[in-house]
Design an enzyme around this catalytic site. Sequence first.
Site, PDB file in Angstrom:
ATOM      1  N   SER A  27      -9.714   0.020  -0.372  1.00  0.00           N
ATOM      2  CA  SER A  27     -10.058  -1.995  -0.266  1.00  0.00           C
ATOM      3  C   SER A  27     -10.056  -2.406   0.640  1.00  0.00           C
ATOM      4  CB  SER A  27      -8.437  -1.228   0.870  1.00  0.00           C
ATOM      5  OG  SER A  27      -7.725  -3.205   1.188  1.00  0.00           O
ATOM      6  N   ASP A  54      -0.379  -3.619  -7.751  1.00  0.00           N
ATOM      7  CA  ASP A  54      -1.519  -4.087  -6.763  1.00  0.00           C
ATOM      8  C   ASP A  54      -1.565  -5.662  -6.068  1.00  0.00           C
ATOM      9  OD1 ASP A  54      -3.286  -4.312  -3.442  1.00  0.00           O
ATOM     10  OD2 ASP A  54      -4.413  -2.717  -4.680  1.00  0.00           O
ATOM     11  N   HIS A  94      -0.742  -0.660  -3.880  1.00  0.00           N
ATOM     12  CA  HIS A  94      -2.177  -1.066  -3.187  1.00  0.00           C
ATOM     13  C   HIS A  94      -2.101   0.609  -2.263  1.00  0.00           C
ATOM     14  CE1 HIS A  94      -5.303  -3.026  -1.196  1.00  0.00           C
ATOM     15  NE2 HIS A  94      -5.035  -2.664   0.019  1.00  0.00           N
TER      16      HIS A  94
END
Length: 238
Positions: A125, A181, A213
Amino acid sequence: MPLTYRAPIVVPAAARHTATVIFFHGLGDSGHGWSFAASNWRARGRLNEVKFVFPHAATIPITVNGGYRMPGWYDIVEMGGDPDSLRRHEDKDGILETQRYVHELIQKEIDSGIPANRIVLGGFSQGGVVSIFSGLTAKVKIAGIVALSAYLALSNHFADLVPKPEFNKATPIFMGHGDSDTVVHTDLGKRSFDKLKELGYDASRKVYPNMAHSASEDELDDVAAFIAKVLEENRDEL
């Protein structure tokens, strides 16, 4: 003013130390959140010679969370339902501050005797975002870049931010993303991948079915294989 960072978690090499992986966590997390991956990747990729470094982000106000302070590599001003929300009003100053810190960590490994092209940057991320950005703008040639559930920061003028000459034009980049995601949209990852290819970078990408995610066992397997491959390709430096 530069931010203050806690000392990273370090997992020493299990054999003679010849390579280093520096892996950056996501928003609100810490180096502890990904330190489990060291034994995981070592078992999968036979990476006994690798030292793993898991830095901690500084605690900063995050605008999208009402200014609440949490560990973050840069501020996020907007996070909405469309793929481009994360790229609107990007925190350029925060990204550049983290870039400075990442480059410091790379230099620390070089100063300890590890060749630059035996160093891999990676992250999840936000951590993947800073790995791509800081890796491709480094003024030394590194071994590879891993970016999980991530995107290319400051993409509209990224070409103006890389050093000339470019040291990492041919550095392999692995981008992994879940097809479900909704935090860092899969489409944003795809567009970032396309932008990197358009700019001439050696990027590869894999999308994992039914993954949100997060990361999966299959993705971690692929990361271990990627790390082993790029380090083997740079073994001549030993």
